[in-house]
Scaffold this active site. Structure first.
Site, short mmCIF file in Angstrom:
data_model
loop_
_atom_site.label_atom_id
_atom_site.label_comp_id
_atom_site.label_asym_id
_atom_site.label_seq_id
_atom_site.Cartn_x
_atom_site.Cartn_y
_atom_site.Cartn_z
N ASP A 16 6.56 -7.60 -0.44
CA ASP A 16 6.57 -6.29 -1.08
C ASP A 16 6.21 -6.40 -2.56
O ASP A 16 6.47 -7.42 -3.19
CB ASP A 16 7.98 -5.68 -0.93
CG ASP A 16 8.00 -4.19 -1.16
OD1 ASP A 16 6.92 -3.58 -1.28
OD2 ASP A 16 9.11 -3.63 -1.23
N ASN A 64 3.29 2.10 7.96
CA ASN A 64 2.28 2.03 6.89
C ASN A 64 1.05 2.92 7.12
O ASN A 64 0.27 3.15 6.20
CB ASN A 64 1.82 0.58 6.65
CG ASN A 64 2.84 -0.27 5.93
OD1 ASN A 64 2.92 -1.48 6.12
ND2 ASN A 64 3.65 0.36 5.07
C1 FPP Z 1 3.86 -4.05 0.53
O1 FPP Z 1 3.65 -3.87 -0.85
C2 FPP Z 1 2.74 -4.76 1.09
C3 FPP Z 1 1.99 -4.33 2.15
C4 FPP Z 1 2.24 -3.09 2.88
C5 FPP Z 1 0.83 -5.11 2.61
C6 FPP Z 1 1.03 -6.58 2.71
C7 FPP Z 1 -0.30 -7.17 2.74
C8 FPP Z 1 -0.68 -8.26 2.06
C9 FPP Z 1 0.19 -9.15 1.29
C10 FPP Z 1 -2.13 -8.54 2.11
C11 FPP Z 1 -2.52 -9.79 2.73
C12 FPP Z 1 -2.00 -10.09 4.06
C13 FPP Z 1 -2.63 -10.92 4.90
C14 FPP Z 1 -2.03 -11.29 6.19
C15 FPP Z 1 -3.96 -11.47 4.59
P1 FPP Z 1 3.48 -2.40 -1.40
O2 FPP Z 1 2.05 -2.08 -1.39
O3 FPP Z 1 4.34 -1.47 -0.61
O4 FPP Z 1 4.00 -2.55 -2.85
P2 FPP Z 1 4.76 -1.45 -3.71
O5 FPP Z 1 6.12 -1.29 -3.10
O6 FPP Z 1 4.79 -2.05 -5.07
O7 FPP Z 1 3.96 -0.18 -3.65
#
Ligand code: FPP
Length: 238
Positions: A16, A64
Site C-alpha cells: 500500500d 480495486n
Molecule cells: C495500493 O496502493 C497498491 C495497489 C492497489 C497496486 C499494487 C500494485 C503494485 C505494487 C504494482 C506492481 C505489482 C506487480 C505484481 C508488478 P494505493 O495506490 O492504494 O496507494 P494509496 O493508498 O497511497 O493511494
C-alpha cells in the site's frame, strides 16, 4: 505448524501507499505503481537471502475496479509488462509463480500471459511467488463454497465429512502453507479482504513505509522482528 524460533517461511504483503508516494512528488498515481513494480522485483530477489520460501503479494483486489478507468487500465498494462519483462529472469532464478484470484474477469491477453508464466515456472522451487490479482478473501471463500456445493450435488463430496481441511482444499491457495507473517505498508492497520481464511494465526506487521520505499533492508528488518515473536496458536507457553 511453523517454528517460532526461525524466520517466517511464508510472508504475505499488502503493498500500500503507491498513490501517496506519487502524490507527494506531484506525479500521477501510476508513477507510484511503476515505482512499486520495481520494489516487487527487488523483494522477490531478496527472499532467498532472508530465508523466505513463499512470498504472496496483493497486486489488485476485487474492490480495486472502483478506481478510475485510467488507473485500472494502467495497472493492467503494468501487470502485462511485468510478466513479459520478468519471465526470463524468473525462470532462470528458480522462482515459481502462481496467481490467485478470480481470473475470468481479467482481460484475455493478461490471462494468457498469467497462464504462460505459471506453466513456464512450474518446475521451479527456489522461491514460490504468488500474485493476488482480482483477489478478495470473501470472494475466494464464496467461490470455494460454490464449488463444494457443485461437488456435493454431483455426489463427489459427502457433506457430513466437510471440515476445515476440506474447505482449505477448495481455496485458490490450496497448495500453499498459511502465511506466517503479513506485512502492510503505508501506516494503514487493516487487512482489506486479504487472505482472510489463511491468516487466522498469522503475525501482522503494520509499518509506515510507503510501498515504493520498501527496500530489501526494510524487508529484512520485518523478517528479523518476526524471529523474536512468540507464536502460541491459541495454546500456552511451553
Ligand atoms: C495500493 O496502493 C497498491 C495497489 C492497489 C497496486 C499494487 C500494485 C503494485 C505494487 C504494482 C506492481 C505489482 C506487480 C505484481 C508488478 P494505493 O495506490 O492504494 O496507494 P494509496 O493508498 O497511497 O493511494
Amino acid at each position: 505448524m511453523p517454528d517460532s524460533q526461525t524466520g517466517p517461511k511464508h510472508v504475505a504483503i499488502i503493498m500500500d501507499g503507491n498513490g501517496r508516494w506519487a502524490q507527494t512528488r506531484g506525479k500521477p498515481r501510476l508513477f507510484g505503481h511503476h515505482a512499486g513494480a520495481k520494489r516487487v522485483k527487488e523483494i522477490v530477489r531478496a527472499c532467498p537471502d532472508v530465508g523466505v520460501k513463499y512470498l504472496t503479494i496483493f497486486a489488485f483486489s476485487t474492490e480495486n475496479w472502483k478506481r478510475t478507468q485510467t488507473e485500472v487500465s494502467g495497472l493492467m498494462s503494468l501487470f502485462r509488462r511485468y510478466i513479459t519483462g520478468e519471465m526470463k529472469d524468473l525462470i532462470a532464478e528458480g522462482v515459481r509463480v502462481r496467481f490467485i484470484g478470480d481470473r475470468p474477469r481479467l482481460d484475455a491477453k493478461l490471462i494468457k500471459l498469467m497462464d504462460s508464466l505459471e506453466d513456464a515456472t512450474s518446475e521451479n522451487d527456489k522461491v514460490h511467488l504468488t500474485i493476488a490479482l482480482n483477489y478478495g478473501g470473501r470472494d475466494e471463500v464464496a467461490r470455494a463454497v460454490k464449488e463444494m456445493a457443485r461437488d456435493a450435488a454431483a455426489g463427489r463430496l459427502d457433506a457430513e465429512t466437510v471440515d476445515e481441511t476440506t474447505l482449505a482444499g477448495y481455496l485458490d491457495t490450496r497448495v500453499l502453507p498459511d502465511p506466517d507473517l503479513v506485512i502492510r505498508t503505508s501506516g494503514e492497520a487493516r487487512i482489506s479482504n486479504f487472505l482472510l481464511w489463511q491468516s487466522a494465526y498469522s503475525e501482522y506487521e503494520f509499518i509506515d513505509t510507503l510501498w515504493p520505499d520498501f527496500t530489501k533492508d526494510v524487508f529484512a528488518d520485518c523478517v528479523a522482528r518476526y524471529g523474536v515473536r512468540d507464536r502460541r496458536f491459541g495454546g500456552v507457553k511451553a
